[in-house]
Motif scaffolding. Structure first.
Motif, short mmCIF file in Angstrom:
data_model
loop_
_atom_site.label_atom_id
_atom_site.label_comp_id
_atom_site.label_asym_id
_atom_site.label_seq_id
_atom_site.Cartn_x
_atom_site.Cartn_y
_atom_site.Cartn_z
N SER A 138 -2.88 4.07 -1.20
CA SER A 138 -1.85 3.10 -0.83
C SER A 138 -2.21 1.69 -1.30
O SER A 138 -1.35 0.98 -1.84
CB SER A 138 -1.65 3.09 0.69
N ALA A 139 -3.44 1.27 -1.11
CA ALA A 139 -3.85 -0.07 -1.53
C ALA A 139 -3.76 -0.20 -3.05
O ALA A 139 -3.30 -1.21 -3.57
CB ALA A 139 -5.27 -0.38 -1.06
N ARG A 140 -4.16 0.82 -3.76
CA ARG A 140 -4.09 0.80 -5.22
C ARG A 140 -2.63 0.67 -5.67
O ARG A 140 -2.31 -0.09 -6.59
CB ARG A 140 -4.70 2.08 -5.79
N HIS A 141 -1.73 1.38 -5.01
CA HIS A 141 -0.30 1.31 -5.35
C HIS A 141 0.28 -0.08 -5.04
O HIS A 141 1.02 -0.64 -5.84
CB HIS A 141 0.47 2.40 -4.60
N LEU A 142 -0.06 -0.62 -3.88
CA LEU A 142 0.40 -1.97 -3.52
C LEU A 142 -0.10 -3.00 -4.53
O LEU A 142 0.65 -3.87 -4.98
CB LEU A 142 -0.08 -2.35 -2.12
N HIS A 143 -1.38 -2.91 -4.87
CA HIS A 143 -1.99 -3.82 -5.83
C HIS A 143 -1.27 -3.75 -7.18
O HIS A 143 -0.89 -4.77 -7.75
CB HIS A 143 -3.47 -3.46 -5.97
N ALA A 144 -1.07 -2.54 -7.68
CA ALA A 144 -0.40 -2.37 -8.98
C ALA A 144 1.04 -2.86 -8.94
O ALA A 144 1.52 -3.48 -9.89
CB ALA A 144 -0.46 -0.89 -9.38
N THR A 145 1.74 -2.60 -7.85
CA THR A 145 3.13 -3.03 -7.73
C THR A 145 3.24 -4.55 -7.68
O THR A 145 4.05 -5.16 -8.36
CB THR A 145 3.78 -2.41 -6.48
N LEU A 146 2.39 -5.19 -6.87
CA LEU A 146 2.42 -6.63 -6.74
C LEU A 146 2.11 -7.32 -8.07
O LEU A 146 2.76 -8.27 -8.47
CB LEU A 146 1.44 -7.10 -5.67
N LEU A 147 1.10 -6.82 -8.77
CA LEU A 147 0.66 -7.47 -10.01
C LEU A 147 1.38 -6.98 -11.25
O LEU A 147 1.21 -7.56 -12.32
CB LEU A 147 -0.85 -7.29 -10.18
N GLY A 148 2.22 -5.96 -11.10
CA GLY A 148 2.91 -5.38 -12.25
C GLY A 148 3.73 -6.36 -13.07
O GLY A 148 3.78 -6.27 -14.29
N GLY A 149 4.36 -7.31 -12.43
CA GLY A 149 5.19 -8.27 -13.15
C GLY A 149 4.56 -9.63 -13.33
O GLY A 149 5.19 -10.55 -13.85
N VAL A 150 3.31 -9.76 -12.93
CA VAL A 150 2.62 -11.06 -13.02
C VAL A 150 2.24 -11.34 -14.47
O VAL A 150 1.66 -10.49 -15.15
CB VAL A 150 1.37 -11.08 -12.11
N THR A 151 2.58 -12.53 -14.93
CA THR A 151 2.26 -12.92 -16.30
C THR A 151 1.15 -13.96 -16.37
O THR A 151 0.88 -14.50 -17.44
CB THR A 151 3.52 -13.47 -17.01
N ALA A 152 0.50 -14.23 -15.26
CA ALA A 152 -0.57 -15.22 -15.21
C ALA A 152 -1.75 -14.78 -16.07
O ALA A 152 -1.97 -13.59 -16.29
CB ALA A 152 -1.03 -15.43 -13.76
N GLU A 153 -2.51 -15.76 -16.49
CA GLU A 153 -3.72 -15.54 -17.29
C GLU A 153 -4.80 -14.82 -16.47
O GLU A 153 -5.60 -14.07 -16.99
CB GLU A 153 -4.21 -16.91 -17.74
N ARG A 154 -4.81 -15.07 -15.16
CA ARG A 154 -5.83 -14.48 -14.30
C ARG A 154 -5.29 -14.33 -12.88
O ARG A 154 -4.31 -14.94 -12.50
CB ARG A 154 -7.09 -15.34 -14.29
N VAL A 155 -5.98 -13.50 -12.10
CA VAL A 155 -5.63 -13.29 -10.70
C VAL A 155 -6.84 -13.67 -9.86
O VAL A 155 -7.97 -13.29 -10.15
CB VAL A 155 -5.25 -11.81 -10.43
N LEU A 156 -6.58 -14.45 -8.83
CA LEU A 156 -7.62 -14.90 -7.91
C LEU A 156 -7.49 -14.07 -6.63
O LEU A 156 -6.46 -14.12 -5.95
CB LEU A 156 -7.43 -16.38 -7.60
N LEU A 157 -8.50 -13.30 -6.30
CA LEU A 157 -8.49 -12.50 -5.09
C LEU A 157 -9.17 -13.28 -3.98
O LEU A 157 -10.33 -13.68 -4.09
CB LEU A 157 -9.23 -11.18 -5.31
N ASN A 158 -8.43 -13.54 -2.92
CA ASN A 158 -8.95 -14.28 -1.77
C ASN A 158 -9.47 -13.29 -0.75
O ASN A 158 -8.71 -12.49 -0.22
CB ASN A 158 -7.82 -15.12 -1.16
#
Length: 81
Positions: A50-70
């Motif tokens: 479930s977490a892997r699916h949520l992560h992939a769905t949330l970031l699927g459309g992100v066009t940013a150069e990088r992702v910051l995990l808080n």
């Protein structure tokens, strides 16, 4: 549930670290970095991807150069350093 947003220009985040980071790392323009703020899965749904699916769905459309995990270290589960 998963939640995130683009890191705004002029954010104070980088000034709050325990060690200074170079300007080329801390420079934000409102599009460069996407902040992944929350990712949580209820106990009965853990271990099923479930977490892997949520992560992939949330970031699927992100066009940013990088992702910051808080992450709050005391609350991180399944993470290694």
């Amino acid at each position: 549930m998963a939640y995130g947003h683009p890191v705004p220009a002029g954010t104070p985040w980088w000034r709050e670290l325990t060690e200074s980071v170079p300007e080329e790392v801390s420079r934000e323009d409102g599009r460069r970095t996407f902040g992944l703020m929350e990712l949580a899965v209820r106990g009965k749904w853990r271990g099923q991807g479930s977490a892997r699916h949520l992560h992939a769905t949330l970031l699927g459309g992100v066009t940013a150069e990088r992702v910051l995990l808080n992450v709050h270290p005391a609350r991180a589960r399944g993470c290694t350093t």
